[in-house]
Motif scaffolding. Structure first.
Motif, mmCIF file in Angstrom:
data_model
loop_
_atom_site.group_PDB
_atom_site.id
_atom_site.type_symbol
_atom_site.label_atom_id
_atom_site.label_comp_id
_atom_site.label_asym_id
_atom_site.label_seq_id
_atom_site.Cartn_x
_atom_site.Cartn_y
_atom_site.Cartn_z
ATOM 1 N N LEU A 175 0.633 -1.087 -0.081
ATOM 2 C CA LEU A 175 -0.016 -0.175 0.215
ATOM 3 C C LEU A 175 0.845 1.317 0.039
ATOM 4 C CD1 LEU A 175 -3.047 -1.130 3.188
ATOM 5 C CD2 LEU A 175 -3.060 -0.616 0.463
ATOM 6 N N TRP A 176 0.409 2.086 -0.932
ATOM 7 C CA TRP A 176 1.076 3.193 -0.694
ATOM 8 C C TRP A 176 -0.453 4.072 -0.113
ATOM 9 C CZ3 TRP A 176 2.307 0.133 -4.391
ATOM 10 C CH2 TRP A 176 3.351 -0.159 -4.335
ATOM 11 N N LEU A 177 0.128 5.260 1.204
ATOM 12 C CA LEU A 177 -1.129 5.567 2.018
ATOM 13 C C LEU A 177 -0.688 7.230 1.863
ATOM 14 C CD1 LEU A 177 -3.389 5.349 3.276
ATOM 15 C CD2 LEU A 177 -2.652 4.609 5.125
ATOM 16 N N GLU A 178 -1.466 7.917 1.210
ATOM 17 C CA GLU A 178 -1.370 9.557 1.905
ATOM 18 C C GLU A 178 -2.218 9.701 2.191
ATOM 19 O OE1 GLU A 178 -0.127 13.509 -1.340
ATOM 20 O OE2 GLU A 178 0.765 11.629 -1.697
ATOM 21 N N VAL A 179 -1.725 10.714 3.539
ATOM 22 C CA VAL A 179 -2.511 11.344 4.737
ATOM 23 C C VAL A 179 -2.075 12.447 4.716
ATOM 24 C CG1 VAL A 179 -3.770 10.935 7.026
ATOM 25 C CG2 VAL A 179 -3.068 8.652 5.596
ATOM 26 N N GLU A 180 -2.751 13.151 4.865
ATOM 27 C CA GLU A 180 -3.015 14.732 4.970
ATOM 28 C C GLU A 180 -4.373 15.593 5.561
ATOM 29 O OE1 GLU A 180 -2.601 18.861 1.332
ATOM 30 O OE2 GLU A 180 -1.201 16.644 1.698
ATOM 31 N N ASP A 181 -3.941 16.564 6.480
ATOM 32 C CA ASP A 181 -4.353 16.748 7.738
ATOM 33 C C ASP A 181 -6.231 15.620 8.028
ATOM 34 O OD1 ASP A 181 -3.687 19.497 7.065
ATOM 35 O OD2 ASP A 181 -4.564 19.535 5.196
ATOM 36 N N VAL A 212 -6.981 13.334 6.564
ATOM 37 C CA VAL A 212 -7.947 12.455 6.136
ATOM 38 C C VAL A 212 -6.778 12.045 4.901
ATOM 39 C CG1 VAL A 212 -9.222 13.862 3.404
ATOM 40 C CG2 VAL A 212 -9.252 14.422 5.555
ATOM 41 N N VAL A 213 -7.870 10.568 3.720
ATOM 42 C CA VAL A 213 -7.184 9.870 3.105
ATOM 43 C C VAL A 213 -6.608 10.256 2.013
ATOM 44 C CG1 VAL A 213 -6.057 7.029 2.100
ATOM 45 C CG2 VAL A 213 -6.957 7.917 4.501
ATOM 46 N N THR A 214 -6.058 11.261 1.941
ATOM 47 C CA THR A 214 -6.016 11.686 0.312
ATOM 48 C C THR A 214 -5.485 11.005 -0.855
ATOM 49 O OG1 THR A 214 -3.820 13.006 0.275
ATOM 50 C CG2 THR A 214 -5.056 14.021 1.572
ATOM 51 N N ASP A 215 -4.919 9.950 -0.580
ATOM 52 C CA ASP A 215 -5.005 9.085 -1.406
ATOM 53 C C ASP A 215 -4.130 8.267 -1.062
ATOM 54 O OD1 ASP A 215 -4.762 8.054 -4.380
ATOM 55 O OD2 ASP A 215 -2.887 9.849 -5.059
ATOM 56 N N VAL A 216 -5.049 6.913 -2.085
ATOM 57 C CA VAL A 216 -3.569 5.448 -1.441
ATOM 58 C C VAL A 216 -3.516 4.568 -3.093
ATOM 59 C CG1 VAL A 216 -6.381 4.481 -1.683
ATOM 60 C CG2 VAL A 216 -4.328 3.475 -0.017
ATOM 61 N N LYS A 217 -2.748 3.484 -2.902
ATOM 62 C CA LYS A 217 -2.657 3.177 -4.484
ATOM 63 C C LYS A 217 -2.143 1.572 -3.319
ATOM 64 C CE LYS A 217 -3.118 6.514 -7.621
ATOM 65 N NZ LYS A 217 -3.645 6.462 -8.717
ATOM 66 N N THR A 218 -2.148 0.419 -4.413
ATOM 67 C CA THR A 218 -2.316 -0.654 -4.372
ATOM 68 C C THR A 218 -1.367 -1.433 -4.780
ATOM 69 O OG1 THR A 218 -3.888 -1.540 -5.196
ATOM 70 C CG2 THR A 218 -4.449 -0.649 -3.122
ATOM 71 N N GLY A 219 -0.491 -2.071 -4.438
ATOM 72 C CA GLY A 219 0.356 -3.409 -4.864
ATOM 73 C C GLY A 219 0.817 -4.650 -4.872
ATOM 74 N N GLY A 220 1.084 -5.656 -5.409
ATOM 75 C CA GLY A 220 1.585 -7.504 -4.878
ATOM 76 C C GLY A 220 0.791 -8.073 -5.734
ATOM 77 N N GLN A 221 0.479 -9.425 -4.951
ATOM 78 C CA GLN A 221 0.292 -10.384 -5.971
ATOM 79 C C GLN A 221 -0.186 -11.042 -4.859
ATOM 80 O OE1 GLN A 221 3.522 -11.788 -7.814
ATOM 81 N NE2 GLN A 221 5.102 -12.517 -5.883
ATOM 82 N N GLY A 267 -9.939 9.914 0.133
ATOM 83 C CA GLY A 267 -10.706 10.551 0.553
ATOM 84 C C GLY A 267 -11.964 10.311 2.268
ATOM 85 N N LYS A 268 -11.186 10.254 2.653
ATOM 86 C CA LYS A 268 -11.762 9.537 3.694
ATOM 87 C C LYS A 268 -11.419 10.612 4.751
ATOM 88 C CE LYS A 268 -15.989 7.161 2.486
ATOM 89 N NZ LYS A 268 -16.185 7.140 1.472
ATOM 90 N N PRO A 269 -11.999 10.367 6.341
ATOM 91 C CA PRO A 269 -11.378 10.938 7.038
ATOM 92 C C PRO A 269 -10.621 10.087 8.025
ATOM 93 C CG PRO A 269 -13.256 12.031 6.977
ATOM 94 C CD PRO A 269 -13.731 11.462 5.835
ATOM 95 N N VAL A 270 -9.486 9.973 8.654
ATOM 96 C CA VAL A 270 -8.905 8.460 9.131
ATOM 97 C C VAL A 270 -10.214 8.306 10.429
ATOM 98 C CG1 VAL A 270 -6.765 8.299 10.968
ATOM 99 C CG2 VAL A 270 -6.781 9.732 8.792
ATOM 100 N N ASP A 271 -10.904 9.052 10.875
ATOM 101 C CA ASP A 271 -11.204 8.082 12.320
ATOM 102 C C ASP A 271 -12.575 7.049 11.460
ATOM 103 O OD1 ASP A 271 -10.448 9.544 13.826
ATOM 104 O OD2 ASP A 271 -12.042 11.315 14.380
ATOM 105 N N GLU A 272 -12.892 7.812 9.952
ATOM 106 C CA GLU A 272 -14.092 6.753 9.302
ATOM 107 C C GLU A 272 -12.903 5.849 9.237
ATOM 108 O OE1 GLU A 272 -16.350 7.603 5.346
ATOM 109 O OE2 GLU A 272 -16.562 9.283 7.199
#
Length: 163
Positions: free
Chosen positions: A46-52, A54-63, A81-86
């Motif tokens: 997972l590539w996880l980007e959290v800003e203020d 909120v999960v602003t972006d996420v990308k996935t990889g793996g097999q 796009g969801k708040p971290v609490d959610e």
């Protein structure tokens, strides 16, 4: 009921064949997280980007198997796009779905760590949508780890960022 099972099977296969949010994000600002199930060889990145908060972006990889990859795809679509609490509530609810059904199959009232009532409460306020397609996985206890691998990686990432 067979029609519903067929629908759920199609949802899982759709996410496996055409995973959502597949790719990579630059690190930083994103955080790269990895999970591996040595029992079956499933790998989730997972590539996880959290800003203020909120999960602003996420990308996935793996097999791995269709369950691990479809679950990770569905998860990525559900959290973007969801708040971290959610997102944390969604993690608890998904794990509750897996645990409650698992404990019912085993005939116990509580989940494996005695939190059955808490897990049931986690499901009350959260709508899982397509993620409910994975509830049939609990009939095969060894596959529960496949379904929850991406979620465990996500939870670890949120804990590490103190988001």
């Amino acid at each position: 009921m067979s029609g519903l099972q067929d629908l759920y099977r199609e949802i899982i296969l759709d996410h496996y064949r055409a995973p959502r949010n597949r790719g990579e994000l630059p690190v930083p600002p994103a955080q790269k997280l990895e999970g591996f199930n040595p029992l079956c060889g499933d790998e989730v990145v997972l590539w996880l980007e959290v800003e203020d908060g909120v999960v602003t972006d996420v990308k996935t990889g793996g097999q791995g198997c269709s369950i691990s990859q479809a679950s990770t795809s569905m998860m990525s679509a559900a959290i973007k796009g969801k708040p971290v609490d959610e997102v944390r509530s969604l993690i608890r609810a998904f794990k509750a779905l897996m645990s409650i059904h698992e404990s019912k199959l085993g005939g116990s009232e509580d989940g494996e760590d005695g939190e059955g009532a808490d897990l049931a409460d986690a499901l009350d306020d959260v709508r899982l949508g397509d993620l409910e397609a994975l509830q049939g996985v609990v009939k095969f206890p060894v596959r529960i780890k496949c379904a929850t691998l991406g979620w465990n990686v996500l939870q670890q990432g949120l804990e590490e960022t103190d988001a």
